[in-house]
Motif scaffolding. Structure first.
Motif, PDB file in Angstrom:
ATOM      1  N   ASN A 192       0.890  -1.358  -0.074  1.00  0.00           N
ATOM      2  CA  ASN A 192       0.354  -0.016  -0.090  1.00  0.00           C
ATOM      3  C   ASN A 192       1.000   1.210   0.063  1.00  0.00           C
ATOM      4  O   ASN A 192       1.759   1.242   0.508  1.00  0.00           O
ATOM      5  N   GLY A 193       0.453   2.201  -0.696  1.00  0.00           N
ATOM      6  CA  GLY A 193       1.087   3.581  -0.961  1.00  0.00           C
ATOM      7  C   GLY A 193       0.490   4.323  -1.955  1.00  0.00           C
ATOM      8  O   GLY A 193      -0.159   3.710  -2.852  1.00  0.00           O
ATOM      9  N   TYR A 194       0.800   5.567  -1.892  1.00  0.00           N
ATOM     10  CA  TYR A 194       0.368   6.442  -2.817  1.00  0.00           C
ATOM     11  C   TYR A 194      -1.481   6.332  -3.300  1.00  0.00           C
ATOM     12  O   TYR A 194      -1.956   6.458  -4.150  1.00  0.00           O
ATOM     13  N   ASN A 195      -2.122   6.182  -2.028  1.00  0.00           N
ATOM     14  CA  ASN A 195      -3.666   5.954  -2.137  1.00  0.00           C
ATOM     15  C   ASN A 195      -4.121   5.104  -2.888  1.00  0.00           C
ATOM     16  O   ASN A 195      -5.027   4.746  -3.247  1.00  0.00           O
ATOM     17  N   LYS A 196      -3.093   4.049  -2.945  1.00  0.00           N
ATOM     18  CA  LYS A 196      -3.694   2.737  -3.704  1.00  0.00           C
ATOM     19  C   LYS A 196      -3.114   1.846  -2.950  1.00  0.00           C
ATOM     20  O   LYS A 196      -2.024   1.730  -2.130  1.00  0.00           O
ATOM     21  N   VAL A 197      -3.636   0.375  -2.985  1.00  0.00           N
ATOM     22  CA  VAL A 197      -3.454  -0.856  -2.754  1.00  0.00           C
ATOM     23  C   VAL A 197      -3.240  -1.766  -3.686  1.00  0.00           C
ATOM     24  O   VAL A 197      -3.873  -1.997  -4.647  1.00  0.00           O
ATOM     25  N   MET A 198      -2.001  -2.515  -3.654  1.00  0.00           N
ATOM     26  CA  MET A 198      -1.725  -3.518  -4.539  1.00  0.00           C
ATOM     27  C   MET A 198      -1.914  -4.964  -4.032  1.00  0.00           C
ATOM     28  O   MET A 198      -1.035  -5.080  -3.106  1.00  0.00           O
ATOM     29  N   VAL A 199      -2.694  -5.756  -4.408  1.00  0.00           N
ATOM     30  CA  VAL A 199      -2.688  -7.258  -3.874  1.00  0.00           C
ATOM     31  C   VAL A 199      -2.176  -8.097  -4.971  1.00  0.00           C
ATOM     32  O   VAL A 199      -2.885  -8.244  -5.934  1.00  0.00           O
ATOM     33  N   THR A 200      -1.347  -9.029  -4.346  1.00  0.00           N
ATOM     34  CA  THR A 200      -0.745 -10.101  -5.532  1.00  0.00           C
ATOM     35  C   THR A 200      -1.370 -11.495  -4.817  1.00  0.00           C
ATOM     36  O   THR A 200      -1.411 -11.765  -3.694  1.00  0.00           O
ATOM     37  N   VAL A 201      -1.923 -12.291  -5.760  1.00  0.00           N
ATOM     38  CA  VAL A 201      -2.376 -13.469  -5.580  1.00  0.00           C
ATOM     39  C   VAL A 201      -1.488 -14.608  -5.947  1.00  0.00           C
ATOM     40  O   VAL A 201      -0.590 -14.289  -6.665  1.00  0.00           O
ATOM     41  N   GLU A 202      -1.764 -15.783  -5.385  1.00  0.00           N
ATOM     42  CA  GLU A 202      -0.960 -17.065  -5.776  1.00  0.00           C
ATOM     43  C   GLU A 202      -0.940 -16.926  -7.246  1.00  0.00           C
ATOM     44  O   GLU A 202      -1.766 -16.992  -7.978  1.00  0.00           O
ATOM     45  N   GLY A 203       0.233 -17.184  -7.815  1.00  0.00           N
ATOM     46  CA  GLY A 203       0.340 -17.339  -9.460  1.00  0.00           C
ATOM     47  C   GLY A 203       0.928 -16.004  -9.971  1.00  0.00           C
ATOM     48  O   GLY A 203       1.181 -15.905 -11.408  1.00  0.00           O
ATOM     49  N   GLY A 204       0.620 -14.763  -9.141  1.00  0.00           N
ATOM     50  CA  GLY A 204       1.294 -13.554  -9.700  1.00  0.00           C
ATOM     51  C   GLY A 204       0.327 -12.594 -10.050  1.00  0.00           C
ATOM     52  O   GLY A 204       0.888 -11.322 -10.525  1.00  0.00           O
ATOM     53  N   ARG A 205      -0.863 -12.765 -10.250  1.00  0.00           N
ATOM     54  CA  ARG A 205      -1.869 -11.814 -10.675  1.00  0.00           C
ATOM     55  C   ARG A 205      -1.911 -10.804  -9.684  1.00  0.00           C
ATOM     56  O   ARG A 205      -1.827 -10.941  -8.448  1.00  0.00           O
ATOM     57  N   ILE A 206      -2.180  -9.592 -10.139  1.00  0.00           N
ATOM     58  CA  ILE A 206      -2.128  -8.405  -9.269  1.00  0.00           C
ATOM     59  C   ILE A 206      -3.443  -7.833  -9.310  1.00  0.00           C
ATOM     60  O   ILE A 206      -4.082  -7.546 -10.486  1.00  0.00           O
ATOM     61  N   PHE A 207      -4.149  -7.321  -8.244  1.00  0.00           N
ATOM     62  CA  PHE A 207      -5.281  -6.343  -8.248  1.00  0.00           C
ATOM     63  C   PHE A 207      -4.783  -5.202  -7.476  1.00  0.00           C
ATOM     64  O   PHE A 207      -4.267  -5.178  -6.619  1.00  0.00           O
ATOM     65  N   ILE A 208      -5.372  -3.937  -8.003  1.00  0.00           N
ATOM     66  CA  ILE A 208      -4.966  -2.574  -7.512  1.00  0.00           C
ATOM     67  C   ILE A 208      -6.349  -1.928  -7.118  1.00  0.00           C
ATOM     68  O   ILE A 208      -7.372  -1.986  -7.970  1.00  0.00           O
ATOM     69  N   ALA A 209      -6.569  -1.404  -5.989  1.00  0.00           N
ATOM     70  CA  ALA A 209      -7.862  -0.375  -5.652  1.00  0.00           C
ATOM     71  C   ALA A 209      -7.369   0.678  -4.625  1.00  0.00           C
ATOM     72  O   ALA A 209      -6.017   0.908  -4.591  1.00  0.00           O
ATOM     73  N   ASP A 210      -8.531   1.387  -4.714  1.00  0.00           N
ATOM     74  CA  ASP A 210      -8.154   2.512  -3.686  1.00  0.00           C
ATOM     75  C   ASP A 210      -7.894   2.225  -2.204  1.00  0.00           C
ATOM     76  O   ASP A 210      -7.120   2.930  -1.452  1.00  0.00           O
ATOM     77  N   SER A 211      -8.517   1.156  -1.685  1.00  0.00           N
ATOM     78  CA  SER A 211      -8.264   0.518  -0.314  1.00  0.00           C
ATOM     79  C   SER A 211      -8.400  -0.855  -0.371  1.00  0.00           C
ATOM     80  O   SER A 211      -8.767  -1.761  -1.321  1.00  0.00           O
TER      81      SER A 211
END
Length: 487
Positions: A249-268
């Motif tokens: 988390n940082g810059y008012n965004k959250v990056m979430v990584t799941v098993e396998g490497g896929r990335i999700f990004i959201a405000d919170s």
């Protein structure tokens, strides 16, 4: 990589961030599809947020798991509504869905989820314990618990419930029991331990009886908790088999990584994974969690309770709510919940908590079922073999690593505040962060709703919105009375 690149547009998962008529739609990732995560997602979805739920399991519900493979609903996880009253935050939804509750206890039950109004106890040889002995020792147990309150008042430092009981019995030799009476007393202690899913030598004397228990007693969900999860999750984007491995988390965004490497990004993001997962450090945080948050996670205990559900072709047991097994130690005690009396289905559910629950998980499912059947056949020599059985493994389940939280001896007074406290745009839900009702379904639900409200306020304030209105899902608006059997 520059930290800003972590949140660049080309890494954005298409299912998360969207723009409508040039306006950014607030987006939130909810981690965990238990009732706390689903409740948070429901609240945000109804407030027109873009919500995606990431769940490591192949099903929704988390530690709620209504299994239908025995031909009827059997909750292998949470199964009671603790507080059968309109003040329970889940009551409106349960009413609206027309779900029926089977009340197993009233207020102030020593056994919490069960009064002793419909029961039979047996010793380990299969002989029935006289009812008058059970009643007499029940009164003794109440007196012992009252005396532990005096021990607490005299000792500013915390100790375990087990240690306090030992002090009481040293002071009051007349409360000590021998033979069968001692075994019945151990059964009462066993049932107390089941409430916390932990052994008495792990439970805090200072706080064991300080929970804000709602009125109305405790009701078994006759159709299971599954319909509640399904109703709350309606239209919600839940991604199953998405195990979160990293949260940045940082810059008012959250990056979430799941098993396998896929990335999700959201405000919170709202984190509702079980406390056992956080304690095991199975999710990497970037930046790392501050020391005070790590300490809060460490300072709470996670209990374990397992169930062995057995379905039979015929009912060979008496028409009572529970069948108990007394023994020389609480470890060896146990009990069967009779679903036939509550729901009409020929199913018995054996329950074991604390260290014994962990030891059961070391057995194969077949061996665990055989162990339970050995006890039944001592009670009822003509007992038939089960046609099906189910065995839970909550303590070793990689998606839970335990059942629910409890207060360890010496727990800091501010541990729940710290566990619940947000970190920028990261918010925390789950039963463990409930203000007054840790370990309960309605506590988990309320914690999810609170996390969603705090998250909503944070995002909208950052976007310059002043007026923030909470939107409640229409399914909750209902005045239909709770349906309760065994009044």
């Amino acid at each position: 990589m520059d930290p800003k690149d972590l949140f660049s547009a080309n890494l954005l998962d298409g299912g998360i961030a969207t723009c409508i008529e040039g306006q950014h739609t607030p987006s939130v990732i909810v981690i965990g599809a238990g009732i706390s995560g689903i409740a948070a997602a429901r609240s945000l979805y109804d407030a027109s947020f873009k919500v995606t739920v990431l769940e490591s399991r192949g099903r929704r519900g988390g530690r709620i798991h209504t299994d239908y493979s025995l031909g009827c609903p059997v909750d292998m996880g949470a199964s009671w509504l603790h507080g059968v009253c309109n003040e329970n935050p889940l009551a409106p939804l349960i009413r609206r869905l027309g779900l029926t509750l089977y009340r197993t206890s009233g207020d102030n039950s020593v056994l919490y989820d069960h009064d002793l109004e419909s029961y039979m106890l047996f010793n380990i040889d299969g002989s029935q314990v006289p009812q008058e002995t059970v009643v007499e020792i029940g009164e003794t147990f109440k007196r012992i618990l009252e005396e532990t309150g005096k021990v607490r008042d005299e000792h500013p430092d915390d100790m375990s419930v087990s240690q306090a009981i030992s002090i009481v019995l040293d002071r009051h030799p007349e409360l000590r029991q021998n033979g069968l009476a001692h075994e019945v007393l151990q059964w009462y202690i066993c049932r107390m331990e089941a409430w916390f899913a932990a052994d008495a030598d792990m439970i805090s004397l200072q706080t064991w009886d300080q929970e804000n228990v709602l009125s109305g007693g405790h009701g078994l969900m006759m159709q299971g908790y599954g319909p509640v999860i399904n109703a709350l999750a309606n239209d919600i984007d839940v991604r199953l088999n998405h195990r979160v491995t990293k949260i940045s988390n940082g810059y008012n965004k959250v990056m979430v990584t799941v098993e396998g490497g896929r990335i999700f990004i959201a405000d919170s993001a709202i984190i509702t994974v079980p406390l056992g997962i956080l304690k095991a450090n199975l999710i990497e945080f970037e930046p790392k969690l501050p020391d005070w948050k790590v300490s809060a996670i460490a300072d709470l205990g996670v209990g374990n309770e397992n169930k062995i559900a057995l379905r039979f072709d015929n009912v060979f047991w008496p028409n009572v709510e529970l069948l108990g097994v007394v023994a020389p130690s609480s470890y060896a005690c146990g009990y069967f919940l009779n679903l036939h009396k509550a729901t009409g289905n020929p199913v018995l559910v054996y329950m074991a908590a604390g260290r014994f629950a962990y030891d059961l998980e070391k057995l194969s499912d077949e061996s665990a079922a055989n162990f339970v059947m050995q006890q039944l056949k001592k009670m009822f020599p003509d007992a038939s073999e089960p046609v099906q059985y189910l065995v839970s493994h909550w303590g070793t389940d990689p998606d839970s690593l335990g059942c629910y939280s409890y207060d360890l001896v010496g727990k800091p007074t501010d541990v729940y505040d710290k566990l619940r406290a947000p970190l920028g745009n990261l918010f925390f839900g789950g039963e463990a962060v409930s203000i007054d009702n840790q370990g309960s379904v309605h506590g988990a639900y309320s914690a999810g709703v609170m996390a969603a409200e705090n998250c909503q306020r944070y995002i909208l304030e950052n976007q310059g919105h002043v007026d923030i209105v909470s939107v409640r899902h229409e399914v909750l608006a209902s005045t239909i009375p709770l349906q309760i059997s065994r009044m």
